[in-house]
Design an enzyme around this catalytic site. Structure first.
Site, PDB file in Angstrom:
ATOM      1  N   HIS A  19      45.503  31.392  54.399  1.00 55.22           N
ATOM      2  CA  HIS A  19      46.866  31.619  54.893  1.00 55.22           C
ATOM      3  C   HIS A  19      46.974  30.997  56.288  1.00 55.22           C
ATOM      4  O   HIS A  19      46.909  31.723  57.291  1.00 55.22           O
ATOM      5  CB  HIS A  19      47.175  33.122  54.961  1.00 55.22           C
ATOM      6  CG  HIS A  19      47.390  33.745  53.628  1.00 55.22           C
ATOM      7  ND1 HIS A  19      48.572  33.616  52.935  1.00 55.22           N
ATOM      8  CD2 HIS A  19      46.570  34.471  52.842  1.00 55.22           C
ATOM      9  CE1 HIS A  19      48.479  34.266  51.789  1.00 55.22           C
ATOM     10  NE2 HIS A  19      47.263  34.781  51.705  1.00 55.22           N
ATOM     11  N   CYS A  79      47.585  29.791  49.386  1.00 49.86           N
ATOM     12  CA  CYS A  79      46.836  30.842  48.698  1.00 49.86           C
ATOM     13  C   CYS A  79      47.093  30.862  47.197  1.00 49.86           C
ATOM     14  O   CYS A  79      46.535  30.059  46.465  1.00 49.86           O
ATOM     15  CB  CYS A  79      47.106  32.194  49.342  1.00 49.86           C
ATOM     16  SG  CYS A  79      45.789  33.356  48.942  1.00 49.86           S
ATOM     17  N   GLU A 115      49.413  30.026  57.879  1.00 51.39           N
ATOM     18  CA  GLU A 115      50.572  30.517  58.628  1.00 51.39           C
ATOM     19  C   GLU A 115      50.193  31.673  59.557  1.00 51.39           C
ATOM     20  O   GLU A 115      50.855  31.903  60.568  1.00 51.39           O
ATOM     21  CB  GLU A 115      51.698  30.934  57.661  1.00 51.39           C
ATOM     22  CG  GLU A 115      51.452  32.171  56.798  1.00 51.39           C
ATOM     23  CD  GLU A 115      50.634  31.929  55.538  1.00 51.39           C
ATOM     24  OE1 GLU A 115      49.997  30.860  55.436  1.00 51.39           O
ATOM     25  OE2 GLU A 115      50.623  32.813  54.651  1.00 51.39           O
TER      26      GLU A 115
HETATM   27  N1  GLN Z   1      47.029  36.835  43.761  1.00 52.02           N
HETATM   28  C1  GLN Z   1      46.118  35.842  44.244  1.00 52.02           C
HETATM   29  C2  GLN Z   1      44.709  36.387  44.430  1.00 52.02           C
HETATM   30  O1  GLN Z   1      44.503  37.565  44.489  1.00 52.02           O
HETATM   31  C3  GLN Z   1      46.645  35.221  45.516  1.00 52.02           C
HETATM   32  C4  GLN Z   1      46.912  36.206  46.606  1.00 52.02           C
HETATM   33  C5  GLN Z   1      47.716  35.637  47.741  1.00 52.02           C
HETATM   34  O2  GLN Z   1      48.473  34.688  47.552  1.00 52.02           O
HETATM   35  N2  GLN Z   1      47.589  36.186  48.919  1.00 52.02           N
HETATM   36  O3  GLN Z   1      43.778  35.639  44.529  1.00 52.02           O
END
Ligand code: GLN
Length: 561
Positions: free
Chosen positions: A538, A404, A540
């Site tokens: 994500h 992410c 995971e």
């Molecule tokens: N802060 C980043 C976004 O808002 C990534 C968020 C995250 O890693 N879940 O895109």
């Protein structure tokens, strides 16, 4: 007999919420949190599922938020995302992993949701003429949620956060009590989890705290049917006898949950006949659950043949619960490859060293690190250091999995160092920057409510043929081969800026997967690198012990080699 019972209640109460097929298990706790009540609930779910029943699960949380999305991981552990774009407590992730089912937003109930719904109905005039009260309006709302949730299942397991007489709890406990009354006690089971306190001077097991918790429950008319004792060591016979005697619970239903690997808990419960007791009581059948496959996987976890060390490089590494799904996804790969994974935690801000290259190299070799995982987070703390690590790993062929925010950092590092975009950044860290390779999408810019700008839940991605990542999903059978489609869960606001796609691609930045319309970058990889994979999702959140995620499997495989 049953019809009679329903009729009787129809005249007494305003609403009949209950259908006779509901079988409910409530899991409560006392004394301290962190007792594995979530794991207890999930383990019961696993046993029931393995015995052939359809299981659903839910968590009742006392907080006033509508969801867990606005809480820091340090407040409440990692935030989990359901497929239907809802941010929940991480217990839901345990449930999904254990019962191997995808749950929905309806499995996460908060006081905030309940009150919002009651207030909306009140304004709409649904209760005209009545005084709107906790009983029956709030409790009915809770009961209604439970009814809807359990409609299509043989058993619904509901975990209640909060202890008796907690100021935040009474509406849940009253709803639970009423359900037992409405449904007849044969259809409702109370499982109470409490700790055996061991006095370190004598190592004697103390039962008084548990006895008191049972008394407290009785004060609100709940009698625990099963008592799960969290304990450091197996319960001595006299302890069981004493608890049975003073808590008035059959000795066979005093269950021990000894400190162990969480995946062993369903096996431990099964050995104590908990599955048989529940099945007999609810369905009057003499059978148990089949956990043979789980046993094989647990054996692999417990007897690894190799060992590696993985560095989790993130912002919330001081609390394991913050990145629990990453830690567990690694464990799932561990069970698959018989390879123990030691975890090294170094928070991003802890390595703001001068002379960072040498120090980073020393840290990696001293700790014998063979792979790095960078989990997601929000805010700019530690970002510049992550960019350094990104460059280091790319140059040194060190396996790296970027999740992410990780994909965004990897892109910024690549843009600055390879594509010669010196001020490359993300709008999140540099709101006025003019080289934001990571940006908010045009369609989201007008939205003022923060929550609405989030891309949440399950999204499709199309993987490009002949990329490493696509072949990996194929190798582990987790792709629709006819369309190269995969589904992953998302929780983020920013994306790789489409205006920079061309420039990045010109410099052998390999986009291995995009959204079906091609506008959003979902996966990237670097060719000729041992393992350098990044995803905007994500993964995971989808990994399970019986179905480890390909990206984690590949990371471990690359590290062993
Ligand atoms: N802060 C980043 C976004 O808002 C990534 C968020 C995250 O890693 N879940 O895109």
């Amino acid at each position: 007999m049953f019809a009679k019972y329903l009729q009787k209640h129809k005249t007494k109460n305003e609403f009949i919420y209950i259908t006779y097929i509901m079988k409910l298990i409530f899991v409560t706790w006392w004394v301290i949190s962190g007792l594995w009540k979530g794991i207890t609930a999930a383990s019961i779910g696993r046993m029931m599922k393995s015995a052939g029943y359809k299981v659903t699960m839910a968590k009742m949380d006392p907080y006033l938020q509508i969801d867990a999305g606005t809480m820091s991981p340090y407040e409440h552990g990692e935030t989990f995302v359901t497929t239907d774009w809802f941010e929940t407590d991480l217990d839901l992730w345990h449930y999904e992993r254990f019962i191997n089912e995808e749950l929905t937003r309806y499995s996460s109930v908060t006081t905030g949701q309940i009150y919002r719904s009651v207030m909306t109905k009140e304004r709409r005039g649904d209760y005209l003429g009545k005084t709107v009260q906790v009983i029956p309006h709030v409790t009915n709302e809770i009961k209604d949620r439970i009814r809807k949730l359990s409609e299509w299942s043989d058993v619904a397991i509901i975990e209640i956060w909060g202890t008796v007489w907690d100021i935040e709890w009474p509406h849940f406990i009253e709803a639970m009590r009423q359900l037992r009354h409405d449904l007849w006690k044969e259809n409702v089971l109370f499982v109470h989890v409490a700790p055996i306190v061991t006095v370190t001077t004598s190592w004697e097991m103390k039962t008084k705290a548990i006895q008191h918790s049972i008394i407290k429950l009785r004060e609100v008319w709940i009698h625990a049917n099963v008592l799960v004792c969290r304990t450091q060591k197996p319960l001595e016979d006299w302890v069981k006898w004493k608890l049975a005697m003073f808590c008035d619970i059959d000795e066979s239903r005093i269950i021990e949950a000894v400190d162990q690997n969480i995946y062993q808990v369903p096996l431990a419960f099964q050995k104590q006949w908990l599955d048989k007791y529940i099945i007999k009581r609810f369905f009057n059948e003499d059978k148990g659950s089949d956990l043979t496959k789980r046993e094989e996987l647990v054996n692999k976890l417990m007897n690894p043949k190799k060992e590696i060390t993985v560095w989790i490089s993130g912002k919330y590494t001081n609390l394991d619960d913050s990145y629990i799904s990453v830690l567990e996804a690694l464990k799932h790969a561990w069970a698959n490859y018989d390879t123990k994974i030691n975890i090294e935690r170094l928070e991003t801000t802890e390595y703001q060293w001068d002379n960072w290259q040498d120090k980073l190299q020393k840290f990696i070799s001293d700790k014998n690190i063979s792979a790095i995982v960078s989990p997601g987070w929000f805010g700019d703390r530690g970002i510049e250091w992550m960019i350094n690590v990104a460059n280091y790993c790319r140059g040194n062929n060190l396996p790296y999995l970027w999740l992410c925010l990780g994909l965004q950092v990897a892109t910024i590092a690549f843009a600055r160092n390879i594509c010669e975009i010196p001020h490359a950044n993300s709008r999140e860290f540099d709101p006025n920057g003019n080289q934001n390779v990571i940006d908010i999408m045009e369609t989201q810019k007008w939205i003022t409510k923060k929550w609405w700008t989030m891309r949440l839940g399950s999204y499709d991605a199309i993987l490009k043929p002949d990329t490493k990542i696509r072949n990996l999903y194929k190798e582990f059978n987790q792709i629709d081969l006819s369309s190269n489609l995969v589904k992953e869960r998302h929780r983020h606001r920013f994306e790789v800026n489409p205006n920079y796609h061309k420039k990045l691609l010109e410099n052998w930045f390999v986009v291995s997967g995009t959204s079906p319309d091609g506008t959003l970058v979902e996966f990237i990889e670097i060719p000729d690198h041992k393992y350098y994979a990044a995803t905007q999702a994500h993964p995971e959140l989808k990994s399970r012990i019986n179905k480890p995620h390909p990206l984690f499997l590949w990371l471990v495989k690359a590290s062993i080699s």
